[in-house]
Design a protein around this motif. Structure first.
Motif, short mmCIF file in Angstrom:
data_model
loop_
_atom_site.label_atom_id
_atom_site.label_comp_id
_atom_site.label_asym_id
_atom_site.label_seq_id
_atom_site.Cartn_x
_atom_site.Cartn_y
_atom_site.Cartn_z
N LEU A 1 7.80 -84.00 31.53
CA LEU A 1 7.63 -84.37 30.13
C LEU A 1 7.80 -83.16 29.21
N VAL A 2 7.16 -82.05 29.55
CA VAL A 2 7.25 -80.85 28.73
C VAL A 2 8.70 -80.37 28.64
N ALA A 3 9.40 -80.36 29.79
CA ALA A 3 10.79 -79.91 29.81
C ALA A 3 11.67 -80.81 28.96
N ALA A 4 11.44 -82.12 29.04
CA ALA A 4 12.24 -83.07 28.26
C ALA A 4 11.99 -82.91 26.76
N LEU A 5 10.74 -82.68 26.38
CA LEU A 5 10.41 -82.49 24.96
C LEU A 5 11.05 -81.22 24.42
N ARG A 6 11.08 -80.17 25.22
CA ARG A 6 11.72 -78.93 24.78
C ARG A 6 13.22 -79.13 24.59
N LYS A 7 13.84 -79.90 25.48
CA LYS A 7 15.26 -80.18 25.34
C LYS A 7 15.53 -80.98 24.07
N ARG A 8 14.56 -81.74 23.64
CA ARG A 8 14.71 -82.52 22.41
C ARG A 8 14.42 -81.70 21.16
N GLY A 9 14.11 -80.42 21.35
CA GLY A 9 13.89 -79.53 20.21
C GLY A 9 12.46 -79.48 19.71
N ASN A 10 11.51 -80.04 20.45
CA ASN A 10 10.10 -80.00 20.04
C ASN A 10 9.55 -78.58 20.16
N SER A 11 8.84 -78.14 19.15
CA SER A 11 8.17 -76.84 19.20
C SER A 11 6.95 -76.94 20.11
N ASN A 12 6.39 -75.77 20.47
CA ASN A 12 5.18 -75.77 21.29
C ASN A 12 4.03 -76.47 20.58
N ALA A 13 3.96 -76.30 19.25
CA ALA A 13 2.88 -76.95 18.49
C ALA A 13 3.01 -78.47 18.58
N THR A 14 4.24 -78.98 18.47
CA THR A 14 4.45 -80.43 18.56
C THR A 14 4.15 -80.93 19.96
N ILE A 15 4.59 -80.17 20.97
CA ILE A 15 4.31 -80.56 22.36
C ILE A 15 2.81 -80.58 22.61
N ASN A 16 2.08 -79.61 22.07
CA ASN A 16 0.62 -79.59 22.25
C ASN A 16 -0.03 -80.83 21.66
N ARG A 17 0.45 -81.28 20.50
CA ARG A 17 -0.12 -82.48 19.89
C ARG A 17 0.14 -83.71 20.77
N LYS A 18 1.33 -83.79 21.32
CA LYS A 18 1.66 -84.93 22.17
C LYS A 18 0.89 -84.89 23.48
N MET A 19 0.71 -83.69 24.02
CA MET A 19 -0.05 -83.57 25.26
C MET A 19 -1.54 -83.85 25.04
N ALA A 20 -2.04 -83.54 23.85
CA ALA A 20 -3.44 -83.83 23.54
C ALA A 20 -3.69 -85.34 23.56
N ALA A 21 -2.74 -86.09 23.00
CA ALA A 21 -2.85 -87.55 23.01
C ALA A 21 -2.76 -88.08 24.45
N LEU A 22 -1.82 -87.53 25.22
CA LEU A 22 -1.66 -87.96 26.61
C LEU A 22 -2.90 -87.65 27.43
N SER A 23 -3.46 -86.45 27.24
CA SER A 23 -4.65 -86.05 28.00
C SER A 23 -5.82 -86.99 27.72
N LYS A 24 -6.01 -87.34 26.47
CA LYS A 24 -7.12 -88.23 26.11
C LYS A 24 -6.94 -89.60 26.75
N LEU A 25 -5.72 -90.10 26.74
CA LEU A 25 -5.44 -91.41 27.33
C LEU A 25 -5.64 -91.39 28.84
N LEU A 26 -5.13 -90.34 29.51
CA LEU A 26 -5.24 -90.27 30.96
C LEU A 26 -6.68 -90.06 31.42
N ARG A 27 -7.44 -89.29 30.65
CA ARG A 27 -8.85 -89.08 31.02
C ARG A 27 -9.62 -90.40 30.96
N LYS A 28 -9.32 -91.20 29.96
CA LYS A 28 -9.96 -92.52 29.87
C LYS A 28 -9.54 -93.40 31.04
N ALA A 29 -8.25 -93.38 31.37
CA ALA A 29 -7.74 -94.19 32.48
C ALA A 29 -8.37 -93.76 33.80
N HIS A 30 -8.54 -92.46 33.99
CA HIS A 30 -9.15 -91.94 35.22
C HIS A 30 -10.61 -92.34 35.30
#
Length: 303
Positions: A78-107
């Motif tokens: 996911l991180v590699a694909a987002l970088r290829k799409r031109g996402n900055s580290n700040a943008t990737i961090n925001r997307k990963m924060a949302a993913l982390s919250k969702l996965l923690r709830k699922a777990h």
């Protein structure tokens, strides 16, 4: 007849098969988890909209793949694909924060068996882009040509510093004279700000046939019109010129005008002062008053 050992072996094999079937049945996709928990984890508003867009994009990158373990390898993809799409580290961090919250709830709920290790990427402290007056004039004129309400919405956003979702979510009952209250905020805490004359005019030009002055605006369509307008006025090559730049411009103008950082923090509804400090460098002109004081002290010492 099978002996005792053979019977036990058969039972064990059957249990293993059943367990394997159960594990296969428990495979889920990010879209499934989002649909299941989005209303539990995020309140209505612009943040919930952004989170849904983020997770939807991540699910699309994975082609809707289902999983029972979300591995580090999946996260790296996911991180590699987002970088290829031109996402900055700040943008990737925001997307990963949302993913982390969702996965923690699922777990926690037993939907998945394991979680990856999330590591925050280092963000660059770059200059915040904001609109110059001539850029605002050209861009707003192009938006107004596309739709009167789009043009008025831009004026409202730049003079209040509201996020898109906050502006669209504004209701008529939230407007009291020359002041508005935003209830659907990212932090979940309401805030009130006074209106400029043109922001008030932008509101009151709307018909009261809807729940609020801008509730008829669809974010996706507004963003599409924005992208067309910025191309038309020669700003298409700048990736930072997105609708959120109107909020940055509001903050920058307040700081440049001499408003202290604490007041700007309250105006924008930032939860921490650190978020507002991104604009602090724009207030460097206030330090000019320090020079005469130092010069007087130097002259007094020399006497």
């Amino acid at each position: 007849m099978p002996n005792h050992t053979q019977v036990n072996a058969i039972y064990c094999l059957n249990y293993q098969l059943i367990d394997a079937c159960n594990q296969t049945a428990r495979r889920v996709s990010l879209r499934t988890l989002l649909d299941r928990y989005v209303d539990v984890l995020w309140e209505p508003g612009s943040h919930k909209y952004n989170v849904s867009s983020f997770v939807g994009e991540l699910d699309e990158i994975l082609f809707g793949a289902e999983f029972s373990d979300f591995t580090d390898e999946l996260l790296d993809r996911l991180v590699a694909a987002l970088r290829k799409r031109g996402n900055s580290n700040a943008t990737i961090n925001r997307k990963m924060a949302a993913l982390s919250k969702l996965l923690r709830k699922a777990h926690k709920m037993g939907d998945i068996r394991s979680l990856p290790e999330f590591k925050r990427l280092k963000e660059k402290a770059g200059r915040i882009r904001f609109l110059e007056p001539d850029e605002e004039k050209r861009l707003f004129a192009a938006m107004h040509e596309k739709s009167d309400i789009y043009g008025r919405f831009c004026i409202f956003l730049i003079d209040t510093g509201a996020r898109l979702g906050e502006g669209i979510g504004l209701r008529w009952q939230d407007i009291h004279g020359e002041r508005v209250t935003f209830w659907l905020t990212k932090s979940g805490k309401s805030r009130s700000v006074p209106l400029t004359e043109r922001a008030a005019a932008a509101i009151h030009a709307s018909e009261r046939t809807k729940r609020g002055p801008f509730t008829g605006i669809v974010q996706a369509k507004f963003r599409a019109a924005w992208n067309e307008a910025k191309q038309e006025v020669g700003l298409g090559a700048e990736p930072d010129i997105v609708p959120h730049i109107l909020r940055h411009t509001c903050a920058s103008r307040l700081v440049q005008g001499g408003i202290d950082i604490r007041r700007v923090q309250t105006w924008l509804g930032h939860q921490t002062l650190q978020m507002t400090m991104r604009y602090a460098h724009l207030a460097s002109g206030d330090l000019d008053i320090c020079v005469p004081i130092l010069e007087r002290a130097a002259r007094a010492k020399a006497k």
